[in-house]
Design a protein around this motif. Structure first.
Motif, PDB file in Angstrom:
ATOM      1  N   ARG A 214      11.769 108.681  44.688  1.00  0.00           N
ATOM      2  CA  ARG A 214      10.887 107.719  45.072  1.00  0.00           C
ATOM      3  C   ARG A 214       9.279 107.973  44.467  1.00  0.00           C
ATOM      4  NH1 ARG A 214      11.979 107.469  51.445  1.00  0.00           N
ATOM      5  NH2 ARG A 214      13.434 105.735  51.423  1.00  0.00           N
TER       6      ARG A 214
ATOM      7  N   ARG B 220       6.033 106.671  52.393  1.00  0.00           N
ATOM      8  CA  ARG B 220       7.479 106.989  51.967  1.00  0.00           C
ATOM      9  C   ARG B 220       7.492 106.654  50.325  1.00  0.00           C
ATOM     10  NH1 ARG B 220      11.105 108.952  55.589  1.00  0.00           N
ATOM     11  NH2 ARG B 220      11.729 109.802  53.819  1.00  0.00           N
ATOM     12  N   SER B 221       7.187 105.470  50.083  1.00  0.00           N
ATOM     13  CA  SER B 221       7.392 104.805  48.790  1.00  0.00           C
ATOM     14  C   SER B 221       6.573 105.477  47.718  1.00  0.00           C
ATOM     15  CB  SER B 221       7.169 103.349  48.597  1.00  0.00           C
ATOM     16  OG  SER B 221       5.740 103.116  48.650  1.00  0.00           O
ATOM     17  N   LEU B 222       5.846 106.293  47.993  1.00  0.00           N
ATOM     18  CA  LEU B 222       4.963 107.136  47.059  1.00  0.00           C
ATOM     19  C   LEU B 222       5.837 108.619  47.221  1.00  0.00           C
ATOM     20  CD1 LEU B 222       1.336 106.637  48.187  1.00  0.00           C
ATOM     21  CD2 LEU B 222       2.279 106.063  45.956  1.00  0.00           C
ATOM     22  N   GLY B 223       6.794 108.754  47.753  1.00  0.00           N
ATOM     23  CA  GLY B 223       7.606 110.024  47.815  1.00  0.00           C
ATOM     24  C   GLY B 223       7.440 110.995  48.897  1.00  0.00           C
TER      25      GLY B 223
ATOM     26  N   ARG C 190      13.425  96.064  48.364  1.00  0.00           N
ATOM     27  CA  ARG C 190      13.316  97.409  49.333  1.00  0.00           C
ATOM     28  C   ARG C 190      14.495  98.132  49.086  1.00  0.00           C
ATOM     29  NH1 ARG C 190       9.659  97.152  53.295  1.00  0.00           N
ATOM     30  NH2 ARG C 190      11.326  97.292  54.782  1.00  0.00           N
TER      31      ARG C 190
ATOM     32  N   ARG D 202      -2.667 103.138  42.789  1.00  0.00           N
ATOM     33  CA  ARG D 202      -2.198 104.373  43.730  1.00  0.00           C
ATOM     34  C   ARG D 202      -0.673 104.403  43.209  1.00  0.00           C
ATOM     35  NH1 ARG D 202      -1.600 103.449  50.235  1.00  0.00           N
ATOM     36  NH2 ARG D 202      -0.178 102.018  49.282  1.00  0.00           N
ATOM     37  N   SER D 203      -0.265 103.700  42.889  1.00  0.00           N
ATOM     38  CA  SER D 203       1.268 103.930  42.332  1.00  0.00           C
ATOM     39  C   SER D 203       1.244 104.303  41.067  1.00  0.00           C
ATOM     40  CB  SER D 203       1.977 102.563  42.427  1.00  0.00           C
ATOM     41  OG  SER D 203       2.328 102.173  43.765  1.00  0.00           O
TER      42      SER D 203
ATOM     43  N   ASN E 251      -1.120  97.629  52.081  1.00  0.00           N
ATOM     44  CA  ASN E 251      -0.790  98.738  52.647  1.00  0.00           C
ATOM     45  C   ASN E 251      -1.560 100.174  52.151  1.00  0.00           C
ATOM     46  OD1 ASN E 251       0.997  97.302  54.096  1.00  0.00           O
ATOM     47  ND2 ASN E 251       2.792  97.975  53.248  1.00  0.00           N
ATOM     48  N   LEU E 252      -2.873  99.522  51.942  1.00  0.00           N
ATOM     49  CA  LEU E 252      -3.693 100.863  51.904  1.00  0.00           C
ATOM     50  C   LEU E 252      -4.016 101.544  53.031  1.00  0.00           C
ATOM     51  CD1 LEU E 252      -6.316  99.202  49.396  1.00  0.00           C
ATOM     52  CD2 LEU E 252      -4.311 100.714  48.769  1.00  0.00           C
ATOM     53  N   PHE E 253      -4.332 102.677  52.747  1.00  0.00           N
ATOM     54  CA  PHE E 253      -4.569 103.785  53.915  1.00  0.00           C
ATOM     55  C   PHE E 253      -5.983 103.504  54.409  1.00  0.00           C
ATOM     56  CE2 PHE E 253      -1.470 106.203  51.488  1.00  0.00           C
ATOM     57  CZ  PHE E 253      -0.496 105.776  52.003  1.00  0.00           C
TER      58      PHE E 253
ATOM     59  N   LEU F 130      14.025 101.671  50.720  1.00  0.00           N
ATOM     60  CA  LEU F 130      13.526 101.561  52.052  1.00  0.00           C
ATOM     61  C   LEU F 130      14.357 100.882  53.047  1.00  0.00           C
ATOM     62  CD1 LEU F 130       9.747 100.454  51.269  1.00  0.00           C
ATOM     63  CD2 LEU F 130      10.531 102.369  52.250  1.00  0.00           C
TER      64      LEU F 130
ATOM     65  N   MET G 280       5.929 101.399  44.224  1.00  0.00           N
ATOM     66  CA  MET G 280       5.874 100.009  44.972  1.00  0.00           C
ATOM     67  C   MET G 280       4.708  99.569  45.578  1.00  0.00           C
ATOM     68  SD  MET G 280       8.846  99.272  48.020  1.00  0.00           S
ATOM     69  CE  MET G 280       9.444  97.706  47.900  1.00  0.00           C
TER      70      MET G 280
ATOM     71  N   ASN H  54      14.466 101.356  46.201  1.00  0.00           N
ATOM     72  CA  ASN H  54      13.973 102.669  46.488  1.00  0.00           C
ATOM     73  C   ASN H  54      14.243 103.254  47.793  1.00  0.00           C
ATOM     74  OD1 ASN H  54      12.315 101.240  48.343  1.00  0.00           O
ATOM     75  ND2 ASN H  54      10.335 102.111  47.580  1.00  0.00           N
TER      76      ASN H  54
ATOM     77  N   GLY I  82       4.129  98.911  57.577  1.00  0.00           N
ATOM     78  CA  GLY I  82       3.658  99.193  56.220  1.00  0.00           C
ATOM     79  C   GLY I  82       3.285 100.336  55.622  1.00  0.00           C
ATOM     80  N   GLN I  83       2.278 101.047  56.664  1.00  0.00           N
ATOM     81  CA  GLN I  83       1.732 102.357  56.359  1.00  0.00           C
ATOM     82  C   GLN I  83       2.696 103.395  56.261  1.00  0.00           C
ATOM     83  OE1 GLN I  83      -2.017 103.270  56.300  1.00  0.00           O
ATOM     84  NE2 GLN I  83      -1.868 100.979  55.947  1.00  0.00           N
TER      85      GLN I  83
ATOM     86  N   PHE J 274       3.095  96.171  47.522  1.00  0.00           N
ATOM     87  CA  PHE J 274       3.604  95.360  48.868  1.00  0.00           C
ATOM     88  C   PHE J 274       2.754  94.199  49.079  1.00  0.00           C
ATOM     89  CE2 PHE J 274       4.401  99.853  49.695  1.00  0.00           C
ATOM     90  CZ  PHE J 274       5.713  99.746  50.366  1.00  0.00           C
TER      91      PHE J 274
ATOM     92  N   ALA K 233       4.375 102.620  52.717  1.00  0.00           N
ATOM     93  CA  ALA K 233       3.635 103.003  51.625  1.00  0.00           C
ATOM     94  C   ALA K 233       3.957 104.612  51.553  1.00  0.00           C
ATOM     95  CB  ALA K 233       2.131 102.486  51.886  1.00  0.00           C
TER      96      ALA K 233
ATOM     97  N   GLN L 101      -4.326 107.698  62.210  1.00  0.00           N
ATOM     98  CA  GLN L 101      -4.585 106.345  62.600  1.00  0.00           C
ATOM     99  C   GLN L 101      -4.402 106.073  64.005  1.00  0.00           C
ATOM    100  OE1 GLN L 101      -3.505 103.102  59.750  1.00  0.00           O
ATOM    101  NE2 GLN L 101      -2.815 104.900  58.309  1.00  0.00           N
TER     102      GLN L 101
END
Ligand SMILES: Nc1ncnc2c1ncn2[C@@H]1O[C@H](COP(=O)(O)OP(=O)(O)O)[C@@H](O)[C@H]1O
Ligand SMILES: [Mg+2]
Lengths: 232, 247
Positions: free
Chosen positions: B83, A136-139, B52, B156-157, B94-96, B57, B88, B55, A130-131, B90, A134, A153
């Motif tokens: 993208r 990739r989906s931000l571009g 998914r 964030r999006s 899926n925060l960093f 994925l 997106m 975009n 998921g990391q 989830f 996330a 990480q």
């Protein structure tokens, strides 16, 4: 002669006389430089190989680099470090007059890289998919995602294992004497051949290794704790 | 069906197979600007896979997806650029975890060279202010509750100024008492005119906020309609059966 006297006498004749303690200290310096150089080389190779391998595992791309990495890992992990060191010195650099410490650092670094690679790869694979999604989906592209999101990480996950590898490396460099370098171990052996006393110099060298390893372990525990409190 | 603005996303005969498993078996629909489309269906019916795919994925096995007129399934297309305009969110947030809340929000616009550090920070704080979490800007995501995490994930999006936002069961991982805060942020977004595609089990949201509801089962769109028609006069027998279980 009482215990105290014989202790003093042994200490004096093995370290002080003829400034022989300098052999240990110079040896220690060589050991440290060698280990750090090898570690840096090992980390660079290890991360590169790990990134290629895990990218291939996840996306199926980079097929040829992946094959090269597998060959590298197989050869390095399938042969003794000692043989690799001897080959590096007497075959690869036989005709070249390269600084021995560099030859050693290369041999140990290339060796260590194989172990670092597998450690880092397991760390990368342990980062939740998921990391990456996330990122990739931000571009972000694949390498930005790897560099900014996955690797940091993964690095934290494997830091203890990497320090273990550092410790292993530190101890493994004690065979560098076989290509004529005077490291800590060799320094002790030189004293022994001079004084015909095995106990003093070898125990001293052992203690120095031990202190270094304990120091590393201590720092690592500290660092790990700091990283832990930051997150999760 | 409410047709609002221009076609933003056009899905044509979308297929996705995992081996022999035909998860999506020819899905066609259009998402218009300003629409809020909810996607419902039994679990395992391919809702996430559908979302998914929008975009990329998931790489479609067949069919086309046109985003703002560009076929993004074309391998020659720079998908990363598109993208940036497709947000997106989830189920698992899926925060960093290695970045602070503010850094989570600033990462993409800075990395992609869309904003300078200062501007990104200002924008991030503005967004955090909007969701009432400005005082959490310097903490790490682990210090947040599930609802807070998801709201941060949404902004964030948002900092990317997306043209459409995709939500994959955004409230399914939340404790019940936190569902409301996330849904109300989504509702606010919808009211501000954001185009949204939302996979959800929240039937109330589907009924009250969305402009269109899609029911997916067995890899196909079995029914799609305005929420009123969809819930009051379902036609497809599978949908009737599904609704009788979830309502
Ligand atoms: N990466 C994958 N590999 C193989 N099968 C998958 C993968 N992702 C989803 N599937 C399968 O596709 C089907 C639909 O999954 P999904 O789209 O997640 O359903 P939903 O979101 O509606 O619950 C399931 O049978 C699931 O097992
Ligand atoms: Mg799903």
């Amino acid at each position: 002669m009482g215990f105290i006297e014989s202790f003093k006498e042994g200490f004096y004749s093995n370290f002080i006389a003829g400034d022989m303690y300098k052999w240990l200290l110079d040896g220690l310096k060589t050991t440290l430089i060698l280990t750090v150089l090898a570690l840096i080389i090992g980390l660079i190779i290890g991360f590169l190989v790990a990134i290629i391998r895990s990218s291939h595992d996840k996306t199926g791309k980079l097929r040829i680099p992946n094959v090269l990495c597998v060959v590298y890992l197989t050869v390095i992990r399938g042969t003794p470090t000692m043989i690799q060191l001897l080959i590096m010195n007497f075959v690869v650099f036989a005709a070249v007059n390269l600084n021995r410490i560099l030859v050693g650092a290369l041999a140990f670094g290339i060796n260590s890289g194989a172990y670092v690679a597998e450690i880092v790869r397991s760390g990368i694979m342990a980062v939740d998919a998921g990391q990456t999604e996330a990122g990739r989906s931000l571009g972000l592209n694949a390498s930005q995602t790897m560099r900014l999101i996955v690797i940091p990480q993964a690095f934290k996950n494997v830091l203890p294992a990497l320090v273990n590898e550092f410790i292993t490396l530190l101890k493994e460099t004690s065979i560098i004497g076989y290509i004529g370098m005077q490291d800590l171990t060799k320094g002790a052996m030189m004293i022994q051949s001079r004084t015909f006393n095995a106990f003093w110099p070898l125990i001293a060298a052992a203690l120095m290794y031990l202190v270094l390893v304990m120091l590393l372990t201590f720092c690592m525990n500290k660092l790990e704790k700091r990283l832990r409190t930051n997150e999760r | 069906m409410s047709v609002s603005g221009n076609v933003l996303l056009e899905v044509k005969g979308l297929k996705k197979y995992f081996g022999d498993n035909k998860v999506l078996d020819g899905i066609s629909t259009e998402i218009h600007q300003g629409e809020v489309v909810t996607v419902i269906g039994p679990s395992g019916s391919g809702k996430s896979t559908f979302l998914r795919s929008l975009n990329l994925l998931e790489t479609p096995t067949g069919g086309q997806i046109l985003f703002e007129g560009v076929d993004i399934t074309d391998p020659k297309v720079d998908i990363n650029r598109h993208r940036q305009k497709i947000g997106m969110v989830f189920q698992q947030f899926n925060l960093f975890p290695h970045k602070t809340v503010r850094e989570n929000i600033m990462l993409a616009p800075i990395t992609l060279g869309l904003m300078k550090e200062e501007e990104a920070k200002e924008k991030a704080d503005e967004l955090l202010e909007r969701i009432g979490l400005l005082e959490k800007a310097d903490t790490y995501p682990n210090m947040l509750s599930g609802g807070q995490k998801q709201r941060v994930a949404i902004v964030r999006s948002l900092i990317m100024n997306p043209d459409v936002m995709l939500f994959d069961e955004p409230t399914s991982a939340l404790d019940p008492e936190m569902v409301g805060e996330v849904l109300s942020l989504m509702k606010e977004l919808a009211e501000s005119g954001m185009t949204m595609v939302v996979v959800t089990h929240e039937m109330r949201f589907a009924r009250e906020v969305s402009t269109r509801v899609i029911f997916i089962d067995e890899g196909k769109i079995q029914e799609e309609n305005s929420p009123k028609e969809f819930f009051e006069h379902p036609k497809n027998p599978r949908l009737c059966d599904f609704l009788s279980k979830v309502l």
